[in-house]
Design a protein around this motif. Structure first.
Motif, PDB file in Angstrom:
ATOM      1  N   VAL A  29     -35.244 -56.136 -19.335  1.00 54.05           N
ATOM      2  CA  VAL A  29     -34.579 -55.953 -20.623  1.00 54.05           C
ATOM      3  C   VAL A  29     -33.926 -54.580 -20.691  1.00 54.05           C
ATOM      4  O   VAL A  29     -32.790 -54.421 -21.161  1.00 54.05           O
ATOM      5  N   LEU A  30     -34.626 -53.573 -20.201  1.00 55.35           N
ATOM      6  CA  LEU A  30     -34.093 -52.211 -20.171  1.00 55.35           C
ATOM      7  C   LEU A  30     -32.819 -52.149 -19.334  1.00 55.35           C
ATOM      8  O   LEU A  30     -31.805 -51.573 -19.749  1.00 55.35           O
ATOM      9  N   LEU A  31     -32.844 -52.776 -18.157  1.00 56.14           N
ATOM     10  CA  LEU A  31     -31.678 -52.759 -17.284  1.00 56.14           C
ATOM     11  C   LEU A  31     -30.492 -53.454 -17.929  1.00 56.14           C
ATOM     12  O   LEU A  31     -29.356 -52.955 -17.887  1.00 56.14           O
ATOM     13  N   GLY A  32     -30.731 -54.600 -18.514  1.00 54.67           N
ATOM     14  CA  GLY A  32     -29.656 -55.379 -19.093  1.00 54.67           C
ATOM     15  C   GLY A  32     -29.026 -54.742 -20.311  1.00 54.67           C
ATOM     16  O   GLY A  32     -27.919 -55.108 -20.704  1.00 54.67           O
ATOM     17  N   THR A  33     -29.697 -53.781 -20.899  1.00 57.86           N
ATOM     18  CA  THR A  33     -29.188 -53.131 -22.101  1.00 57.86           C
ATOM     19  C   THR A  33     -28.466 -51.822 -21.802  1.00 57.86           C
ATOM     20  O   THR A  33     -27.352 -51.589 -22.285  1.00 57.86           O
ATOM     21  N   PHE A  75     -26.502 -60.481 -29.739  1.00 59.24           N
ATOM     22  CA  PHE A  75     -26.138 -61.475 -28.718  1.00 59.24           C
ATOM     23  C   PHE A  75     -25.463 -60.778 -27.540  1.00 59.24           C
ATOM     24  O   PHE A  75     -24.786 -59.765 -27.686  1.00 59.24           O
ATOM     25  N   LEU A  76     -25.695 -61.292 -26.335  1.00 59.12           N
ATOM     26  CA  LEU A  76     -25.053 -60.838 -25.092  1.00 59.12           C
ATOM     27  C   LEU A  76     -24.933 -59.321 -25.025  1.00 59.12           C
ATOM     28  O   LEU A  76     -23.838 -58.764 -24.890  1.00 59.12           O
ATOM     29  N   ALA A  77     -26.066 -58.638 -25.087  1.00 56.98           N
ATOM     30  CA  ALA A  77     -26.082 -57.178 -25.100  1.00 56.98           C
ATOM     31  C   ALA A  77     -25.309 -56.550 -23.934  1.00 56.98           C
ATOM     32  O   ALA A  77     -24.564 -55.577 -24.141  1.00 56.98           O
TER      33      ALA A  77
END
Length: 429
Positions: free
Chosen positions: A336-340, A392-394
């Motif tokens: 989650v951290l990476l994707g944000t 949505f779609l961070a």
């Protein structure tokens, strides 16, 4: 072009890769595909496999990996055109000292992945081979330092391993997938399966992107060796759209059929223990060496040193220590951290290259950059905040907002720096 054996071992950590050292399409593709063949991606795929029916699952995998592939391919094109990797391009967007923001973010995520891979192979080997639990930590130390050897050699070492490992893994995955599809009753059986968990489409696509967005942001470490921007784009799409997509699909199918996401566990369930051990080694090693290579490149820019081999060894030590202290238990929040927070970094760099610099950097050696370029740093902050609070779609929101903010703030900063309206030529300055 020089022969492969003639490539310097330091791989130009602080300068452009010269045209004489560029590599062809298949060389790049093998290295990048080996990088994306990673067991953690399959575990993320397993979370998707139990949350969607088969048709929806395919759409989520295609959408997520298409977005991931497009993001990585854009950065790959920039690297091939400039000969620079991500952390060196960050100097143009964030300044000489400001670029250390990229070093810190990317270096931390890569050493985190290295810790996860080191812990995973040790824990799985103890379980698969029935070894005493007391051997887990010694095995972490063995693999933590062993897998960095090809990274210390450099591009040459990564390619030589991938030439053997990638075809072998493709064969093993094909065998396992075929057995799985047959066991569930073919395509009709897959279509008939119902989800047992719930997950929103936006969260699922974010998870797919998060599986390798850090790696995609640093794939420039190899695409800068591409002969042309076109070859860099094609090689990156093969790796991040097709290769990463295959890993997500393999994990999802394993979760559906065997309630196991990792292809190694699936092979064990299929009675293929020997092949499972081979797959485990190849799968982890081809990503671990790339991962710690990424850490070393970021570390070289951070410390302004060309001693890439030494930085690689230090990174392996840090990753091994993190593995011993339980970093592998934090995979989901780590994704989650990476994707944000990583995609906005790429958004700033893309806007800087394609818009403000008009697809051409002046050579690093001939460029006097300020210590900090606050327009780029502020744009990253705005993009990261937008991604964090986006419903949505961070990752997509983070890239778009960061890119737009950098164009606006960058042009504003240049206009006020020289007291005249910004023009198209400002991108070349």
């Amino acid at each position: 072009m020089k022969k492969l054996a003639d490539v310097p071992h330091n791989d130009y950590p602080l300068s452009e890769v010269p045209l004489s050292e560029r590599r062809g399409f298949w060389s790049l593709t093998l290295v990048l595909v080996g990088f994306t063949f990673f067991t953690a991606t399959m575990w993320a795929g397993g979370s998707l496999g139990v949350a969607f029916d088969f048709q929806a699952l395919l759409l989520v995998i295609l959408a997520g990996n298409l977005l991931l592939g497009a993001y990585a391919a854009a950065l790959g094109y920039m690297a091939a055109r400039s000969g620079l990797n991500t952390v060196l391009m960050a100097r143009y967007a964030f300044g000489e000292k400001g670029s250390r923001l990229a070093d810190g973010i990317l270096g931390f995520t890569q050493v985190g992945w290295y810790a996860w891979g080191t812990a995973t192979i040790a824990i799985l080997l103890v379980r698969i081979l029935g070894l005493p639990e007391i051997l887990t930590i010694p095995l972490m130390i063995l693999f933590g330092f062993g897998f960095c050897i090809t990274a210390i050699v450099g591009y040459r070492g990564l390619e030589l391993l991938s030439r053997f490992a990638v075809p072998a893994m493709l064969l093993l995955i094909a065998v396992s997938l075929t057995l799985g599809v047959v066991e569930v009753g073919g395509i009709d059986g897959l279509l008939a399966m119902s989800p047992t968990e719930t997950l929103s489409v936006g969260a699922a696509i974010t998870m797919v992107i998060g599986t390798f967005v850090s790696g995609g942001t640093q794939a420039t470490n190899w695409t800068r060796f591409a002969i042309s921007g076109r070859q860099a784009v094609l090689a990156t799409l093969v790796a991040f759209f097709i290769g990463n997509g295959l890993m997500v699909f393999t994990g999802a199918l394993g979760a559906l059929v065997y309630q196991e996401a990792d292809v190694v566990d699936v092979m064990l369930a299929q009675g293929l223990a020997a092949l499972a051990v081979v797959m485990l080694f190849l799968n982890i090693w081809t990503t671990q060496d790339n991962t710690i290579y990424n850490f070393a490149v970021a570390g070289c820019n951070l410390l302004r040193t060309e001693k890439r081999g030494l930085v690689t060894l230090v990174g392996a030590g840090i990753g091994t220590a993190l593995a011993i202290f339980g970093m592998h238990d934090m995979l989901v929040p780590f994704l989650v951290l990476l994707g944000t927070f990583i995609p906005p970094l790429g958004g700033v760099l893309m806007a800087d290259f394609f818009v403000l610099h008009r697809r051409r950097y002046t050579p690093l050696a001939d460029t006097a950059l300020p210590d900090y370029l606050w327009s780029g740093l502020a744009a990253y902050g705005v993009g990261a905040a937008a991604a964090y609070f986006s419903p949505f779609l961070a990752p997509v929101v983070g890239v778009a907002v960061a890119a737009l903010a950098h164009v606006v703030l960058g042009r504003y900063a240049r206009r006020h720096a020289d007291g005249r309206p910004a023009t198209a030529e400002d991108g070349e300055r």
